[in-house]
Design a protein around this motif. Structure first.
Motif, short mmCIF file in Angstrom:
data_model
loop_
_atom_site.label_atom_id
_atom_site.label_comp_id
_atom_site.label_asym_id
_atom_site.label_seq_id
_atom_site.Cartn_x
_atom_site.Cartn_y
_atom_site.Cartn_z
N ILE A 146 177.16 28.49 20.59
CA ILE A 146 177.24 29.82 21.19
C ILE A 146 177.86 30.75 20.15
CG2 ILE A 146 178.22 31.18 23.05
CD1 ILE A 146 178.31 27.50 23.48
N TRP A 147 177.14 31.82 19.78
CA TRP A 147 177.70 32.75 18.81
C TRP A 147 177.26 34.18 19.12
CZ3 TRP A 147 173.44 29.83 17.70
CH2 TRP A 147 172.36 30.44 17.07
N ASN A 148 178.13 35.10 18.72
CA ASN A 148 177.88 36.53 18.89
C ASN A 148 177.54 36.87 20.35
OD1 ASN A 148 177.77 39.15 17.95
ND2 ASN A 148 175.60 39.05 17.46
N THR A 149 178.35 36.34 21.26
CA THR A 149 178.24 36.63 22.69
C THR A 149 179.63 36.95 23.22
OG1 THR A 149 178.70 34.40 23.53
CG2 THR A 149 176.43 34.84 22.85
N SER A 150 179.80 36.99 24.53
CA SER A 150 181.13 37.08 25.12
C SER A 150 181.74 35.71 25.33
CB SER A 150 181.08 37.85 26.45
OG SER A 150 180.83 39.21 26.21
N GLY A 151 181.11 34.67 24.81
CA GLY A 151 181.67 33.32 24.86
C GLY A 151 181.16 32.53 26.05
N VAL A 152 182.02 31.63 26.52
CA VAL A 152 181.70 30.75 27.64
C VAL A 152 182.73 31.00 28.74
CG1 VAL A 152 181.51 28.33 28.39
CG2 VAL A 152 180.76 29.00 26.10
N MET A 153 182.28 31.15 29.97
CA MET A 153 183.20 31.31 31.09
C MET A 153 182.99 30.16 32.07
SD MET A 153 183.77 34.29 33.93
CE MET A 153 184.75 35.36 32.89
N VAL A 154 184.08 29.50 32.38
CA VAL A 154 184.01 28.36 33.30
C VAL A 154 185.00 28.59 34.43
CG1 VAL A 154 184.32 25.88 33.54
CG2 VAL A 154 183.35 26.81 31.43
N LYS A 155 184.48 28.68 35.65
CA LYS A 155 185.30 28.77 36.85
C LYS A 155 185.04 27.51 37.66
CE LYS A 155 184.69 33.77 37.13
NZ LYS A 155 184.11 34.86 37.95
N GLY A 156 186.08 26.88 38.16
CA GLY A 156 185.91 25.70 38.99
C GLY A 156 186.88 24.60 38.61
N ASP A 157 186.64 23.42 39.15
CA ASP A 157 187.51 22.26 38.96
C ASP A 157 186.71 21.07 38.46
OD1 ASP A 157 189.95 23.37 39.83
OD2 ASP A 157 189.39 23.07 41.92
N TYR A 158 187.38 20.25 37.69
CA TYR A 158 186.83 18.97 37.24
C TYR A 158 185.54 19.09 36.44
CZ TYR A 158 190.24 17.54 40.70
OH TYR A 158 191.39 17.41 41.42
N HIS A 159 185.35 20.22 35.76
CA HIS A 159 184.20 20.35 34.88
C HIS A 159 184.47 19.59 33.57
CE1 HIS A 159 182.12 23.11 37.43
NE2 HIS A 159 183.02 24.07 37.32
N HIS A 160 183.40 19.24 32.88
CA HIS A 160 183.50 18.52 31.61
C HIS A 160 182.90 19.43 30.53
CE1 HIS A 160 184.33 15.05 34.12
NE2 HIS A 160 183.29 15.42 34.84
N ILE A 161 183.76 20.02 29.71
CA ILE A 161 183.33 20.96 28.68
C ILE A 161 183.73 20.33 27.34
CG2 ILE A 161 183.41 23.36 27.89
CD1 ILE A 161 182.58 22.97 30.89
N THR A 162 182.75 19.76 26.63
CA THR A 162 183.07 19.01 25.42
C THR A 162 182.04 19.27 24.32
OG1 THR A 162 181.79 17.09 26.16
CG2 THR A 162 184.13 17.11 26.71
N ASN A 163 182.51 19.16 23.08
CA ASN A 163 181.65 19.16 21.89
C ASN A 163 180.72 20.36 21.79
OD1 ASN A 163 182.59 16.57 20.87
ND2 ASN A 163 181.55 15.71 22.65
N ASN A 164 181.23 21.53 22.12
CA ASN A 164 180.48 22.78 21.93
C ASN A 164 181.04 23.50 20.72
OD1 ASN A 164 178.85 22.96 24.55
ND2 ASN A 164 180.91 22.55 25.29
N LEU A 165 180.21 24.30 20.08
CA LEU A 165 180.65 25.13 18.97
C LEU A 165 180.46 26.58 19.36
CD1 LEU A 165 181.52 25.57 16.01
CD2 LEU A 165 179.10 25.40 15.38
N ALA A 166 181.56 27.35 19.37
CA ALA A 166 181.49 28.77 19.70
C ALA A 166 182.19 29.55 18.60
CB ALA A 166 182.16 29.03 21.05
N PHE A 167 181.51 30.57 18.07
CA PHE A 167 182.11 31.37 17.00
C PHE A 167 181.58 32.79 17.04
CE2 PHE A 167 178.33 29.39 15.30
CZ PHE A 167 177.73 30.36 14.53
N ASP A 168 182.33 33.70 16.41
CA ASP A 168 181.99 35.13 16.36
C ASP A 168 181.70 35.71 17.74
OD1 ASP A 168 182.30 35.25 13.65
OD2 ASP A 168 180.18 35.00 13.19
N ASN A 169 182.47 35.26 18.74
CA ASN A 169 182.31 35.75 20.11
C ASN A 169 183.40 36.77 20.39
OD1 ASN A 169 180.10 34.03 21.05
ND2 ASN A 169 181.55 32.39 20.63
N ILE A 170 183.00 37.87 21.01
CA ILE A 170 183.93 38.94 21.33
C ILE A 170 183.77 39.30 22.79
CG2 ILE A 170 184.59 41.33 20.89
CD1 ILE A 170 183.48 40.94 18.06
N PHE A 171 184.85 39.23 23.54
CA PHE A 171 184.82 39.58 24.94
C PHE A 171 185.24 41.04 25.08
CE2 PHE A 171 186.77 39.94 29.15
CZ PHE A 171 185.68 39.53 29.92
N ASP A 172 184.34 41.87 25.63
CA ASP A 172 184.67 43.31 25.81
C ASP A 172 185.48 43.51 27.06
OD1 ASP A 172 183.34 44.11 23.57
OD2 ASP A 172 181.45 44.42 24.59
#
Length: 148
Positions: free
Chosen positions: A122-148
């Motif tokens: 994930i790049w040049n976005t507002s990133g990743v948003m995770v709402k909730g419980d017991y999610h599995h968020i692993t081994n992702n690459l996120a860079f150059d993300n800017i949240f407005d």
């Protein structure tokens, strides 16, 4: 392999390019770019009584337009989060979120749980948003993300 581009610049309706009322959707090997609505892909039914896992794999999402606020290139609502799998996708070049497990912002609204987001770039976005419980968020690459 599918190419989806230059679709829905009306900003009317439910705000998603692809929405599904299906169970255990598979959205695989697509290129989705330069579309006008707030969500690129939104799997599963919106019914609070039906839970439906989805698989979103090997896609390239980019340049989702800015005609509506909020949204994401892949946005999974509460009914579809349990056992959903989002993996091996590219999400880039938009002001919206790249990937998102979402929830209604109301008192006592249900939370999603047990979804997986892994091996995405994930790049040049507002990133990743995770709402909730017991999610599995692993081994992702996120860079150059800017949240407005």
């Amino acid at each position: 392999n599918n190419l989806w581009r230059y679709n829905d610049f009306s900003c009317v309706g439910n705000g998603m390019l692809f929405g599904s009322d299906g169970m255990r959707d598979h959205f695989v090997r697509n290129t989705v770019h330069s579309n006008g609505c707030s969500e690129g892909y939104h799997p599963g039914p919106e019914s609070k009584e039906v839970f439906s896992a989805a698989e979103v794999r090997l896609n390239n999402f980019y340049d989702q337009k800015h005609l509506q606020n909020d949204g994401a290139q892949v946005q999974v609502g509460v009914p579809s989060q349990n056992e959903s799998l989002i993996e091996f996708n590219w999400s880039h070049n938009t002001r919206k979120f790249g990937l998102r497990f979402d929830r209604e912002m109301k008192n006592n609204a249900p939370w999603g749980y047990n979804g997986t987001i892994r091996y995405n770039v994930i790049w040049n976005t507002s990133g990743v948003m995770v709402k909730g419980d017991y999610h599995h968020i692993t081994n992702n690459l996120a860079f150059d993300n800017i949240f407005d």
